[in-house]
Scaffold this active site. Structure first.
Site, short mmCIF file in Angstrom:
data_model
loop_
_atom_site.label_atom_id
_atom_site.label_comp_id
_atom_site.label_asym_id
_atom_site.label_seq_id
_atom_site.Cartn_x
_atom_site.Cartn_y
_atom_site.Cartn_z
N THR A 1 28.64 -44.38 -64.33
CA THR A 1 29.67 -45.26 -63.75
C THR A 1 30.62 -44.52 -62.81
O THR A 1 31.36 -45.16 -62.07
CB THR A 1 30.50 -45.92 -64.88
OG1 THR A 1 31.01 -44.88 -65.72
CG2 THR A 1 29.65 -46.88 -65.69
N GLY A 2 30.59 -43.20 -62.80
CA GLY A 2 31.53 -42.43 -61.95
C GLY A 2 31.04 -42.32 -60.51
O GLY A 2 29.98 -42.84 -60.16
N VAL B 1 29.94 -39.74 -58.76
CA VAL B 1 28.68 -39.00 -58.57
C VAL B 1 27.51 -39.81 -59.15
O VAL B 1 26.43 -39.89 -58.56
CB VAL B 1 28.77 -37.59 -59.20
CG1 VAL B 1 27.43 -36.87 -59.12
CG2 VAL B 1 29.84 -36.75 -58.50
N ARG C 1 33.73 -45.16 -73.56
CA ARG C 1 34.66 -45.98 -72.79
C ARG C 1 33.92 -46.92 -71.83
O ARG C 1 34.33 -48.04 -71.60
CB ARG C 1 35.58 -45.06 -71.98
CG ARG C 1 36.97 -45.57 -71.77
CD ARG C 1 37.96 -44.44 -71.41
NE ARG C 1 37.30 -43.19 -71.00
CZ ARG C 1 37.18 -42.78 -69.74
NH1 ARG C 1 37.67 -43.48 -68.75
NH2 ARG C 1 36.61 -41.62 -69.46
N SER C 2 32.82 -46.47 -71.28
CA SER C 2 32.09 -47.28 -70.29
C SER C 2 30.88 -47.99 -70.89
O SER C 2 30.23 -48.77 -70.19
CB SER C 2 31.62 -46.40 -69.13
OG SER C 2 32.73 -45.84 -68.47
N CYS D 1 30.65 -28.14 -55.20
CA CYS D 1 30.43 -28.77 -53.89
C CYS D 1 30.80 -27.86 -52.71
O CYS D 1 30.05 -27.76 -51.73
CB CYS D 1 31.21 -30.08 -53.80
SG CYS D 1 32.90 -29.97 -54.38
N GLN E 1 39.56 -29.65 -48.47
CA GLN E 1 38.77 -30.47 -49.37
C GLN E 1 39.32 -31.89 -49.51
O GLN E 1 40.52 -32.10 -49.74
CB GLN E 1 38.67 -29.80 -50.75
CG GLN E 1 37.91 -28.49 -50.65
CD GLN E 1 37.66 -27.79 -51.98
OE1 GLN E 1 37.75 -26.57 -52.04
NE2 GLN E 1 37.35 -28.54 -53.03
N LYS F 1 35.06 -20.04 -58.33
CA LYS F 1 33.71 -20.63 -58.36
C LYS F 1 32.99 -20.27 -57.06
O LYS F 1 31.83 -19.88 -57.07
CB LYS F 1 33.79 -22.15 -58.49
CG LYS F 1 34.09 -22.66 -59.89
CD LYS F 1 34.28 -24.18 -59.87
CE LYS F 1 34.72 -24.71 -61.22
NZ LYS F 1 35.14 -26.12 -61.17
N HIS G 1 34.12 -32.49 -47.32
CA HIS G 1 34.87 -31.23 -47.29
C HIS G 1 34.60 -30.52 -45.96
O HIS G 1 33.51 -30.63 -45.39
CB HIS G 1 34.42 -30.30 -48.41
CG HIS G 1 34.86 -30.73 -49.79
ND1 HIS G 1 35.69 -31.80 -50.03
CD2 HIS G 1 34.58 -30.20 -51.01
CE1 HIS G 1 35.89 -31.91 -51.34
NE2 HIS G 1 35.23 -30.96 -51.96
O1 3JN Z 1 38.07 -30.75 -56.32
C1 3JN Z 1 37.04 -30.71 -55.65
O2 3JN Z 1 37.00 -30.97 -54.45
C2 3JN Z 1 35.76 -30.34 -56.33
C3 3JN Z 1 35.87 -30.42 -57.79
C4 3JN Z 1 34.93 -29.99 -58.60
C5 3JN Z 1 35.06 -30.03 -60.05
C6 3JN Z 1 36.08 -30.76 -60.63
C7 3JN Z 1 36.24 -30.75 -62.01
C8 3JN Z 1 35.40 -30.02 -62.81
C9 3JN Z 1 34.16 -29.30 -60.86
C10 3JN Z 1 33.04 -28.56 -60.23
O3 3JN Z 1 32.03 -29.19 -59.87
O4 3JN Z 1 33.12 -27.35 -60.09
C11 3JN Z 1 34.37 -29.28 -62.23
C12 3JN Z 1 33.52 -28.48 -63.12
O5 3JN Z 1 32.38 -28.86 -63.41
O6 3JN Z 1 33.98 -27.43 -63.56
#
Ligand code: 3JN
Length: 344
Positions: free
Chosen positions: A12-13, A15, A40-41, A128, A155, A219, A248
């Site tokens: 539902t999100g 992605v 919840r969903s 991403c 971003q 990351k 982005h």
């Molecule tokens: O904020 C953004 O533009 C990208 C966000 C990515 C994100 C947000 C929350 C948790 C991630 C990620 O994909 O790295 C995560 C996570 O999985 O740690």
């Protein structure tokens, strides 16, 4: 063609919904399709390709008979990926939960497809911003080893999910009406201090680590080395939230071991699958987030010599972080496995 039972965890999100769009667009050969989410969903209805699906709560039993378990993100994979693997599924995980696990391949199919075959049940999708950057770095790395990368990101708010997009919209509307602007989500929803994003930039994405970098920045540093299979590659990053809804952008400074000309870089980028060269200053052509939103390819432009160092180039890269930065990349991993007989 053989069909593969597929589960979407987090259907539902933002992605999860993009997964569905792409499955339809790309004719992904799914058999049975399971829409999974948190309690919840559960019970929500999703119409997809003429059929109504009921969202089910994810449990350890959800994965019987499932071949591909596509995890959209968040904590779900930590809780359920091991059960999915035990049930015989290949987990493709969009969260950071397993990215740096040495047993788990971290894959961008155009960049390091060779890593896929080493999987032991889980394959991680990179962050991403990392995906978008390495799409531009790999064809250049093929011309000359890269010594160092300095990246600053711009971003979009959708990186912070639906709430991020709603926040920008609400604030822009409030500004237009001359009303008070309320900030509730950015930079980090769970923290108790928030800043306005409309008409602003916030140089914080995710929480700070002890080294004064944010988690998002680290990351990019750690994941890039793993994907490029080069521990000596130096990467430093500054990640910034900008008042853009989707896609982005990144300013990337690359220092090579050997000389790489602008022409060589352009030719290599133009040939690379998944990259579009958009670089013509005479025509004022360069990548912009509005242009790459909703598109599959990463665009690269503003390529020029960094004349402050011996072998350097500057680039500007834009990509849709929900498509190539998340759902598309994950689905391409599954497609690669099917095309190469890596899944039965
Ligand atoms: O904020 C953004 O533009 C990208 C966000 C990515 C994100 C947000 C929350 C948790 C991630 C990620 O994909 O790295 C995560 C996570 O999985 O740690």
């Amino acid at each position: 063609m053989k069909k593969f039972n597929t589960a979407i965890v987090g259907a539902t999100g933002a992605v999860g919904q993009e997964f569905l769009k792409l499955i339809e667009e790309r004719n992904f050969p799914f058999g049975e399709l399971k829409m999974l989410a948190s309690s919840r969903s559960a019970g929500k209805k999703i119409n997809f390709m003429g059929k109504e699906y009921t969202v089910e709560e994810t449990t350890e039993k959800s994965f019987d008979g499932v071949k591909f378990a596509l995890f959209a993100g968040g904590a779900a994979s930590k809780l359920f990926a091991p059960a999915a693997v035990k049930a015989g599924a290949v987990v493709i995980d969009n969260s950071s939960n397993f990215r740096m696990d040495p047993e788990v391949p971290l894959v961008v199919p155009e960049v390091n497809p060779q890593a896929i075959a080493r999987h032991k049940g889980i394959i991680a999708n990179p962050n991403c911003s990392t995906i978008i950057m390495v799409m531009a770095l790999k064809p250049l790395y093929n011309l000359s080893k890269i010594k160092r990368v300095v990246v600053s990101t711009y971003q979009a708010v959708s990186g912070a999910g639906r709430e991020g997009m709603d926040e920008l919209k609400t604030q822009l509307e409030a500004l237009a009406r001359g009303e008070e602007v309320v900030a509730k989500v950015l930079p980090v929803a769970k923290l108790n201090k928030h800043y306005q994003i409309a008409s602003n930039l916030i140089p914080q994405i995710d929480v700070f680590k002890e080294n004064l970098y944010t988690k998002e920045e680290m990351k990019m540093v750690d994941e890039t080395k793993k994907i490029m299979e080069d521990d000596a590659l130096k990467v430093t990053a500054t990640t910034v939230r900008v008042p853009v809804y989707r896609s982005h952008a990144e300013s990337v400074n690359v220092e090579f071991e050997n000389d790489v000309s602008v022409e060589e870089a352009r030719a290599a980028l133009e040939k690379f699958p998944g990259v579009i060269l958009c670089d013509n200053p005479d025509e004022m052509l360069y990548p912009q987030p509005l242009e790459t939103s909703g598109k599959d390819d990463v665009e690269v432009g503003r390529i020029r010599k960094d004349f402050s160092i011996e072998h350097g180039l500057n680039l500007w890269v834009c990509g849709d972080q929900i498509r190539k930065g998340a759902a598309l990349n994950a689905l391409q991993i599954a497609e690669y496995m099917i095309a190469n007989g890596l899944v039965q």
